[in-house]
Design a protein around this motif. Structure first.
Motif, short mmCIF file in Angstrom:
data_model
loop_
_atom_site.label_atom_id
_atom_site.label_comp_id
_atom_site.label_asym_id
_atom_site.label_seq_id
_atom_site.Cartn_x
_atom_site.Cartn_y
_atom_site.Cartn_z
N PRO A 237 35.86 -21.06 45.89
CA PRO A 237 36.17 -21.28 44.44
C PRO A 237 36.13 -22.81 44.71
O PRO A 237 36.33 -23.32 45.79
CB PRO A 237 37.95 -21.31 44.35
CG PRO A 237 38.40 -20.15 45.74
CD PRO A 237 37.14 -20.40 46.27
N HIS A 238 34.78 -23.20 43.69
CA HIS A 238 34.63 -25.40 43.18
C HIS A 238 35.19 -24.66 41.77
O HIS A 238 34.90 -24.35 41.38
CB HIS A 238 33.69 -24.99 43.03
CG HIS A 238 32.52 -24.80 45.06
ND1 HIS A 238 32.30 -25.90 45.42
CD2 HIS A 238 32.61 -23.77 45.82
CE1 HIS A 238 32.03 -25.76 46.72
NE2 HIS A 238 32.28 -23.99 46.56
N ALA A 239 35.20 -26.49 41.60
CA ALA A 239 36.09 -27.43 39.98
C ALA A 239 34.96 -26.49 39.45
O ALA A 239 33.84 -27.08 39.53
CB ALA A 239 36.35 -28.04 40.57
N GLY A 240 35.28 -25.69 38.35
CA GLY A 240 34.22 -25.39 37.42
C GLY A 240 33.12 -24.91 37.29
O GLY A 240 32.43 -25.04 36.51
N GLU A 241 32.72 -23.75 38.56
CA GLU A 241 31.91 -22.98 38.83
C GLU A 241 33.23 -21.82 38.69
O GLU A 241 34.39 -21.48 38.90
CB GLU A 241 31.50 -23.05 39.68
CG GLU A 241 30.22 -24.32 39.82
CD GLU A 241 30.01 -24.39 41.57
OE1 GLU A 241 29.81 -23.78 41.97
OE2 GLU A 241 29.16 -25.41 40.87
N CYS A 242 32.22 -20.27 39.10
CA CYS A 242 32.87 -19.30 39.46
C CYS A 242 33.72 -19.13 40.95
O CYS A 242 33.23 -20.19 41.27
CB CYS A 242 31.98 -18.31 39.45
SG CYS A 242 31.95 -16.14 39.69
N CYS A 243 34.27 -18.60 40.94
CA CYS A 243 35.26 -18.64 41.80
C CYS A 243 34.40 -18.09 43.58
O CYS A 243 34.72 -17.95 44.34
CB CYS A 243 37.11 -17.99 42.14
SG CYS A 243 36.58 -16.55 41.90
N VAL A 244 33.21 -16.57 42.76
CA VAL A 244 33.14 -16.21 44.43
C VAL A 244 31.33 -16.89 44.35
O VAL A 244 30.64 -17.34 43.49
CB VAL A 244 32.28 -14.40 43.69
CG1 VAL A 244 32.14 -13.95 44.91
CG2 VAL A 244 33.73 -14.01 43.46
N GLU A 245 31.03 -16.70 45.78
CA GLU A 245 29.76 -17.21 45.81
C GLU A 245 28.79 -15.48 46.73
O GLU A 245 29.58 -15.00 47.54
CB GLU A 245 29.77 -18.39 47.41
CG GLU A 245 28.47 -18.68 47.32
CD GLU A 245 28.55 -20.07 48.04
OE1 GLU A 245 28.85 -21.08 47.65
OE2 GLU A 245 28.06 -20.27 49.40
N LEU A 246 27.44 -15.53 46.23
CA LEU A 246 26.63 -14.75 47.25
C LEU A 246 26.36 -15.61 48.02
O LEU A 246 25.22 -15.96 48.21
CB LEU A 246 26.53 -13.16 45.59
CG LEU A 246 26.53 -13.34 45.26
CD1 LEU A 246 25.79 -12.78 44.30
CD2 LEU A 246 27.99 -12.44 45.33
N ARG A 247 26.03 -14.39 49.31
CA ARG A 247 25.39 -15.08 50.76
C ARG A 247 24.45 -14.02 51.51
O ARG A 247 25.41 -13.35 51.30
CB ARG A 247 26.94 -15.80 51.05
CG ARG A 247 27.35 -17.56 50.51
CD ARG A 247 28.21 -18.19 51.76
NE ARG A 247 29.37 -18.78 51.39
CZ ARG A 247 30.31 -19.14 52.04
NH1 ARG A 247 30.75 -18.29 52.98
NH2 ARG A 247 31.11 -19.69 51.57
N ALA A 248 23.78 -14.53 51.96
CA ALA A 248 23.46 -13.50 53.05
C ALA A 248 23.95 -13.26 53.80
O ALA A 248 24.46 -14.58 54.18
CB ALA A 248 21.65 -13.74 53.01
#
Length: 251
Positions: A237-248
């Motif tokens: 999670p990051h403030a103001g963004e989606c809680c999910v990150e897509l990574r290699a």
């Protein structure tokens, strides 16, 4: 009707005459002719035809030829108009409450019914039973979210036929799909995709653990359906963004 289509629909309805004809046609609950639409707002048939065609082009109305009330002895049936069977909604950035609602309904329908023993009034075990039911509902929601993501990803793979996906290509394809679903993807690097908006906001503010878990499961299912085994969905999670990150994936 959302996104760019919703914006076009709202823009075309900004004209007072078009808005008046649109309201008249919706209220009629039947196909309406150009003459009827023109009379409803007090303009000529020719001008009405111009505005009606604009509404059709914007996807607000649909047009066709079919008999209306009365008997016509000569000529073809008149052109008639009726509303499309879609709501018009605009959100910037785009949100996906319908997607979340579909996932939750699917969860409810997929097997969260308790047997008769679960419904007995047992004061000694009431709190424990309640926690167990909450856990069952949460697990069902996560399964439903993953299934929905998988279906969307599999449909995209079937259409695009990308073959084997390395990490960079998988992230590119995933970004295109998520862009259409309101995630506002941003390629921060060749190996990472940040999602600038949460399409489930502000529902995520109300129940962040549940909604973020559903979001994570949905994106994991999407990657699985795409066949993007070189990429993983990570809760970050990051403030103001989606809680999910897509990574290699490493290695």
């Amino acid at each position: 009707m959302t996104g760019d289509a919703g914006i076009r629909a709202v823009a075309v309805l900004d004209d007072e005459l078009r808005r008046g004809m649109y309201r008249f046609i919706r209220a009629a609950r039947r196909p309406v002719t150009r003459d009827e639409a023109a009379a409803a707002v007090g303009i000529s048939r020719k001008l009405a035809a111009f505005h009606l065609d604009k509404l059709v082009d914007a996807g607000v109305l649909q047009a066709g030829y079919q008999p209306v009330s009365g008997i016509r002895k000569v000529g073809r049936a008149p052109k008639v108009y009726q509303p499309v069977a879609a709501d018009i909604r605009v959100s910037i950035p785009p949100r996906q409450p319908d997607l979340l609602a579909d996932i939750l309904v699917d969860a409810v329908l997929s097997g969260t019914q308790s047997d008769d023993s679960d419904n007995r009034d047992d004061s000694d075990n009431g709190d424990e039973d309640g926690r167990e039911r909450d856990g069952q509902v949460r697990r069902a929601a996560l399964r439903a979210a993953r299934r929905r993501g998988h279906r969307i990803g599999a449909a995209e793979r079937e259409q695009a036929r990308p073959g084997r996906l390395g990490a960079e290509r998988a992230l590119t394809l995933t970004a295109a799909v998520l862009g259409r679903h309101g995630f506002d993807p941003d390629r921060g690097s060749s190996t990472c995709l940040r999602l600038g908006t949460c399409p489930f906001h502000p529902l995520a503010d109300r129940a962040p653990e549940l909604v973020c878990g559903i979001n994570h499961a949905f994106l994991a299912g999407l990657l699985d359906g795409l066949g993007a085994a070189t990429v993983e969905a990570v809760l970050d999670p990051h403030a103001g963004e989606c809680c999910v990150e897509l990574r290699a994936r490493r290695g």
